[in-house]
Design a protein around this motif. Structure first.
Motif, PDB file in Angstrom:
ATOM      1  N   GLY A  63       9.201 -39.177  12.721  1.00 52.73           N
ATOM      2  CA  GLY A  63       8.734 -40.185  11.748  1.00 52.73           C
ATOM      3  C   GLY A  63       8.679 -39.686  10.367  1.00 52.73           C
ATOM      4  O   GLY A  63       8.825 -38.518  10.057  1.00 52.73           O
ATOM      5  N   GLU A  64       8.535 -40.703   9.220  1.00 49.88           N
ATOM      6  CA  GLU A  64       9.047 -40.274   7.924  1.00 49.88           C
ATOM      7  C   GLU A  64       8.324 -41.368   7.256  1.00 49.88           C
ATOM      8  O   GLU A  64       8.080 -42.424   7.648  1.00 49.88           O
ATOM      9  N   VAL A  65       7.797 -41.113   6.028  1.00 47.90           N
ATOM     10  CA  VAL A  65       7.273 -41.876   5.250  1.00 47.90           C
ATOM     11  C   VAL A  65       8.224 -42.976   4.507  1.00 47.90           C
ATOM     12  O   VAL A  65       9.292 -42.418   3.995  1.00 47.90           O
ATOM     13  N   LEU A  66       8.172 -44.331   4.653  1.00 46.40           N
ATOM     14  CA  LEU A  66       9.102 -45.303   4.380  1.00 46.40           C
ATOM     15  C   LEU A  66       8.687 -45.584   2.938  1.00 46.40           C
ATOM     16  O   LEU A  66       9.877 -45.646   2.140  1.00 46.40           O
ATOM     17  N   ARG A  67       7.723 -45.884   2.419  1.00 42.31           N
ATOM     18  CA  ARG A  67       7.469 -46.255   1.092  1.00 42.31           C
ATOM     19  C   ARG A  67       5.980 -45.587   0.889  1.00 42.31           C
ATOM     20  O   ARG A  67       5.167 -45.733   1.659  1.00 42.31           O
ATOM     21  N   ASP A  68       5.809 -44.942  -0.088  1.00 40.26           N
ATOM     22  CA  ASP A  68       4.446 -44.416  -0.667  1.00 40.26           C
ATOM     23  C   ASP A  68       4.001 -44.950  -2.138  1.00 40.26           C
ATOM     24  O   ASP A  68       3.182 -44.872  -2.983  1.00 40.26           O
ATOM     25  N   ASP A  69       4.767 -46.307  -2.190  1.00 37.81           N
ATOM     26  CA  ASP A  69       4.469 -47.059  -3.485  1.00 37.81           C
ATOM     27  C   ASP A  69       3.935 -48.545  -3.185  1.00 37.81           C
ATOM     28  O   ASP A  69       3.921 -49.406  -3.942  1.00 37.81           O
ATOM     29  N   VAL A  70       3.563 -48.579  -1.791  1.00 34.55           N
ATOM     30  CA  VAL A  70       2.985 -49.873  -1.234  1.00 34.55           C
ATOM     31  C   VAL A  70       1.427 -49.598  -0.923  1.00 34.55           C
ATOM     32  O   VAL A  70       1.237 -49.184   0.166  1.00 34.55           O
ATOM     33  N   ARG A  71       0.367 -49.339  -2.097  1.00 38.35           N
ATOM     34  CA  ARG A  71      -0.794 -48.811  -1.697  1.00 38.35           C
ATOM     35  C   ARG A  71      -1.915 -49.335  -1.434  1.00 38.35           C
ATOM     36  O   ARG A  71      -2.937 -49.011  -1.027  1.00 38.35           O
ATOM     37  N   GLN A  72      -1.806 -50.740  -1.865  1.00 41.25           N
ATOM     38  CA  GLN A  72      -3.082 -51.506  -1.878  1.00 41.25           C
ATOM     39  C   GLN A  72      -3.643 -52.017  -0.488  1.00 41.25           C
ATOM     40  O   GLN A  72      -3.566 -53.363  -0.316  1.00 41.25           O
ATOM     41  N   PHE A  73      -3.769 -51.055   0.296  1.00 41.31           N
ATOM     42  CA  PHE A  73      -4.506 -51.445   1.662  1.00 41.31           C
ATOM     43  C   PHE A  73      -3.369 -52.149   2.483  1.00 41.31           C
ATOM     44  O   PHE A  73      -3.417 -53.321   2.851  1.00 41.31           O
ATOM     45  N   PRO A  74      -2.144 -51.670   2.591  1.00 42.98           N
ATOM     46  CA  PRO A  74      -1.148 -52.166   3.549  1.00 42.98           C
ATOM     47  C   PRO A  74      -1.576 -52.589   4.926  1.00 42.98           C
ATOM     48  O   PRO A  74      -2.256 -51.641   5.612  1.00 42.98           O
ATOM     49  N   ASN A  75      -1.525 -53.650   5.443  1.00 37.81           N
ATOM     50  CA  ASN A  75      -1.979 -54.146   6.742  1.00 37.81           C
ATOM     51  C   ASN A  75      -0.771 -54.835   7.629  1.00 37.81           C
ATOM     52  O   ASN A  75      -0.032 -54.125   8.006  1.00 37.81           O
ATOM     53  N   GLY A  76      -1.089 -56.079   7.699  1.00 35.81           N
ATOM     54  CA  GLY A  76      -0.017 -56.738   8.539  1.00 35.81           C
ATOM     55  C   GLY A  76       1.221 -56.594   8.002  1.00 35.81           C
ATOM     56  O   GLY A  76       1.702 -56.693   6.852  1.00 35.81           O
ATOM     57  N   ALA A  77       2.170 -56.543   9.216  1.00 37.03           N
ATOM     58  CA  ALA A  77       3.693 -56.405   8.484  1.00 37.03           C
ATOM     59  C   ALA A  77       4.449 -57.277   9.571  1.00 37.03           C
ATOM     60  O   ALA A  77       4.208 -57.383  10.939  1.00 37.03           O
ATOM     61  N   ALA A  78       5.817 -57.854   9.159  1.00 38.15           N
ATOM     62  CA  ALA A  78       6.430 -58.533  10.004  1.00 38.15           C
ATOM     63  C   ALA A  78       8.033 -58.532   9.424  1.00 38.15           C
ATOM     64  O   ALA A  78       8.035 -58.551   8.096  1.00 38.15           O
ATOM     65  N   LEU A  79       8.994 -58.160  10.310  1.00 37.30           N
ATOM     66  CA  LEU A  79      10.369 -58.382   9.801  1.00 37.30           C
ATOM     67  C   LEU A  79      10.924 -59.498   9.849  1.00 37.30           C
ATOM     68  O   LEU A  79      10.474 -60.512  10.621  1.00 37.30           O
ATOM     69  N   ASP A  80      11.721 -60.036   8.892  1.00 37.89           N
ATOM     70  CA  ASP A  80      12.696 -60.997   8.660  1.00 37.89           C
ATOM     71  C   ASP A  80      13.280 -61.331   9.848  1.00 37.89           C
ATOM     72  O   ASP A  80      13.875 -60.238  10.450  1.00 37.89           O
ATOM     73  N   ALA A  81      13.980 -62.410   9.727  1.00 35.57           N
ATOM     74  CA  ALA A  81      15.098 -62.657  11.106  1.00 35.57           C
ATOM     75  C   ALA A  81      16.133 -61.821  10.861  1.00 35.57           C
ATOM     76  O   ALA A  81      16.802 -61.365  12.093  1.00 35.57           O
ATOM     77  N   ALA A  82      16.737 -61.551   9.831  1.00 39.17           N
ATOM     78  CA  ALA A  82      17.703 -60.577   9.709  1.00 39.17           C
ATOM     79  C   ALA A  82      17.335 -59.213   9.926  1.00 39.17           C
ATOM     80  O   ALA A  82      18.364 -58.247   9.701  1.00 39.17           O
TER      81      ALA A  82
END
Length: 288
Positions: free
Chosen positions: A139-158
């Motif tokens: 594992g690795e940190v993908l982003r550390d600049d998305v800080r405001q309680f990141p919660n639900g996540a979804a990939l777009d179709a592409a």
């Protein structure tokens, strides 16, 4: 319940669950959900509930691979836990050495077997991060600049962008996986957004922990309230949501504030999920 032109006939799909935070559609034709004591539930399309196993923690978001292994974000165990169809529990990923995960919250696979997940951090402390766990378990940190309680996540179709709910922004941002700046897709004032799911037309559905609403963010960024329940009968602190069923034509919603999953037939179909077949059953520390 406010009527919607998109959803028809909200009903309880399954009852007796322990304050379900999360819900997902599995490759085996079952709905999966988690409980606040670590339960992993397998729910038949007729509403019958089976307890698969328990992590012993508190299950937030979950997703599945091609063999119907469940990958559960467990905030008490501070790890991504893996639960096999037979109920065998192992620790899949636990963050960096000497620094346990703080609030692993929501996970999603891409076709290649990369597991993206949000580490929410502490509420209103702006110390959240995004992670990726590669198919080999590294594992690795993908982003550390998305800080405001990141919660639900979804990939777009592409599978080029990861859309992430920031519960304390509050709103939704788009994170390009190839790198580049994070873009705000929608600001959702006076709400606490939580889960997300795409439909096949590129609409992004957002469940709000409060107020008890479901929103749709269109490809143009326009936000519509598509369902609301001020009495908290069918929607009660709706947290995660997923398009389910053989044709992905039913929206199923987890209700942290009660004990049931809510379902409604949809006039739009959901975007299919990725169910990768991992080359080996990686785990940290073996079975629990």
């Amino acid at each position: 319940m406010q009527e919607s032109l998109i959803f028809h006939g909200f009903r309880a799909l399954a009852e007796g669950l322990d304050h379900p935070e999360c819900v997902a559609w599995g490759p085996d034709g079952y709905v999966y959900a988690g409980g606040e004591a670590g339960q992993i539930y397998r729910v038949g399309w007729g509403g019958d509930v089976e307890l698969v196993g328990s992590t012993g923690g508190f299950v937030l978001g979950l997703c599945l691979d091609a063999d119907a292994n469940v990958y559960a974000c467990d905030t008490l165990n501070a790890a991504i836990m893996r639960v096999s169809p037979a109920g065998e529990v192992s620790r899949y990923f636990g963050g960096e050495a000497g620094r346990p995960l703080v609030g692993p919250n929501y996970a999603v696979f891409d076709d290649a077997g990369n597991l993206f997940f949000s580490e929410s951090g502490e509420y209103h402390k702006d110390n959240g991060r995004l992670w990726v766990v590669r198919p080999d378990g590294q594992g690795e940190v993908l982003r550390d600049d998305v800080r405001q309680f990141p919660n639900g996540a979804a990939l777009d179709a592409a599978q080029e962008n990861l859309y992430v709910v920031l519960s304390t922004l509050p709103g939704v941002v788009r994170v390009p996986l190839a790198g580049g700046p994070v873009e705000t897709v929608a600001v959702l004032e006076h709400r606490v957004p939580d889960g997300v799911a795409f439909d096949a037309d590129g609409g992004l559905y957002v469940s709000c922990y409060t107020p008890d609403e479901l929103l749709r963010v269109g490809p143009d960024g326009e936000v519509d309230v598509v369902a609301s329940d001020w009495e908290r009968n069918m929607l009660a602190a709706p947290t995660n949501l997923a398009f389910c069923g053989p044709d992905l034509g039913t929206l199923v919603v987890a209700n942290l504030g009660r004990w049931h999953l809510t379902a409604a037939e949809s006039s739009v179909r959901g975007q299919p999920c990725s169910y990768p077949r991992l080359a080996r059953a990686h785990s940290e520390g073996g079975q629990l």
